[in-house]
Enzyme design. Structure first.
Site, PDB file in Angstrom:
ATOM      1  N   CYS A 191      38.633  38.848  50.763  1.00 58.58           N
ATOM      2  CA  CYS A 191      38.350  38.751  49.334  1.00 58.58           C
ATOM      3  C   CYS A 191      39.688  38.791  48.602  1.00 58.58           C
ATOM      4  CB  CYS A 191      37.463  39.900  48.855  1.00 58.58           C
ATOM      5  SG  CYS A 191      37.212  39.892  47.054  1.00 58.58           S
ATOM      6  N   MET A 200      36.641  33.001  43.090  1.00 59.84           N
ATOM      7  CA  MET A 200      37.074  33.896  44.155  1.00 59.84           C
ATOM      8  C   MET A 200      38.575  33.720  44.349  1.00 59.84           C
ATOM      9  SD  MET A 200      34.125  32.083  44.605  1.00 59.84           S
ATOM     10  CE  MET A 200      34.111  30.998  46.021  1.00 59.84           C
TER      11      MET A 200
END
Length: 397
Positions: A104, A317
């Site tokens: 992430c 993201m």
């Protein structure tokens, strides 16, 4: 019937970029969860509140979106020239599994700050005032991330005037460098697993689409917005309110995963929701972001919308931003074409919440494209710290 008591585990709830997650020091986890396996997965699912057929996460720390259903483990690193090891788990909302297949990028920002907060960085490396360079080993994908964390009076500076579209309040800027971000160890011999900048991708039920499939930051499948009936200005509700649209995107994602060699059968995609990402690109257009902010066409190089865990992301993201910046730097990709073509070292792209700048340094070596690093700015802040409580029986198989 005797019920197992709740246990409490030291934890910190943090925002990083446009994501939130529950952070743990490895040494603070229950003994059975200090190694990868079913016990750790059960703990993290219970912390977040998954699986939840109501998709609300009422009985957990999750926020019922892919951006807020995350757990992170940090520990001191024994690798030379690294301070900490960072492991990330994406928790499914409605299914009983934790996806460990990728990173992430947003929470990478918080990983750098948490490493200092949690005492995992050598105090001799932390200035009294200035910038602490935190050297992170990203254990999911085996890559190095360098976080430049501002420090005031020997502590992480969290507040500031850096504004990040998709985050309501300003905070202190943290610059991230994703070193050698091409994820070529799993997907193939180069950052383009098929060997092509653009492929003809056959998608059952949809037809043949041109696609750029890249493994940089995170494996990502890029298609043109116009080829699938969109403009590139769509917001979350335009996509997420349509089960048919989401099913089409999943079909494209699965076709891309098969072509990239990330899965060998269609069925494997059900347990690999985190990767690859699916994104669609378009040339610049003016639109209103989800906050109502006007995004002018002449202020962006291209538009990008991306899906995470089966839903359109509210912003972008971080790892997908790395893929965008890398693909934009390489002439001939669909991302580069949408940005107007040519060589470039950075792009500003429009996403549902606003805009983001990302830079990448790419070059050809022996006919293969390589990227040395990608750079972007994020921010992070502790929201709560103490203990997270879970029923003790969640650790029992």
């Amino acid at each position: 019937m005797t019920q197992a008591a709740q246990i409490r585990v030291p934890a910190t709830y943090m925002r990083g970029g446009t994501s939130k997650g529950v952070f743990f020091r490895l040494e603070d986890l229950p003994a059975s969860c200090q190694q990868p396996g079913a016990a750790r997965d059960r703990l993290f699912m219970r912390v977040i509140g998954s699986p939840d057929p109501y998709a609300a996460h009422i009985d957990g720390m999750g926020g019922a979106t892919s951006s807020t259903s995350k757990c992170v483990i940090l520990s001191r690193s024994e690798r030379p020239e690294h301070d900490v090891e960072y492991l990330y788990g994406q928790i499914s909302i409605d299914k009983a599994f934790v996806d460990w297949s990728g990173n992430c990028g947003n929470l990478s920002t918080a990983a750098g700050a948490f490493a200092i907060h949690a005492g995992l960085v050598d105090p001799a490396r932390i200035p009294q005032n200035g910038t602490c360079v935190v050297r992170i080993w990203q254990a999911n994908i085996g890559k190095t991330i360098i976080a430049h964390v501002p420090v005031t009076d020997g502590q992480v500076q969290e507040l500031g005037d850096f504004e990040l579209d998709g985050v309501t309040f300003p905070a202190a800027e943290i610059v991230l460098e994703f070193m050698d971000p091409s994820d070529d160890g799993e997907a193939g011999s180069s950052m383009f697993p098929t060997g092509n900048l653009v492929d003809e991708l056959d998608v059952p039920g949809i037809g043949t689409l041109q696609a750029t499939m890249i493994s940089a930051g995170i494996p990502t499948v890029f298609v043109r917005a116009e080829d699938i009936g969109y403009t590139g200005t769509e917001l979350r509700e335009d996509i997420n309110s349509s089960p048919e649209a989401l099913a089409r995107f999943e079909a494209i994602r699965i076709a891309g995963a098969l072509r990239m060699g990330l899965i060998s059968t269609h069925e494997e995609a059900a347990t690999r929701q985190h990767t690859p990402k699916i994104a669609f690109v378009a040339p610049p257009k003016s639109y209103a972001a989800s906050s109502g902010k006007a995004i002018e066409a002449n202020h962006v190089d291209l538009l990008v919308r991306a899906l995470s865990m089966g839903k359109l992301h509210h912003a972008m993201m971080g790892t997908c931003a790395v893929a965008i910046g890398t693909a934009a730097a390489i002439p001939g990709t669909l991302v580069n074409q949408a940005a107007g073509g040519g060589e470039r070292t950075s792009v500003v792209f429009g996403h549902p919440s606003g805009t983001l700048r990302v830079g990448a340094e790419a070059k050809q070596v022996d006919g293969q494209w390589q990227v040395t690093k990608a750079i972007m700015s994020r921010s992070a802040r502790i929201l709560m710290e103490g203990w997270v409580r879970v029923p003790g029986d969640c650790l029992i198989a």
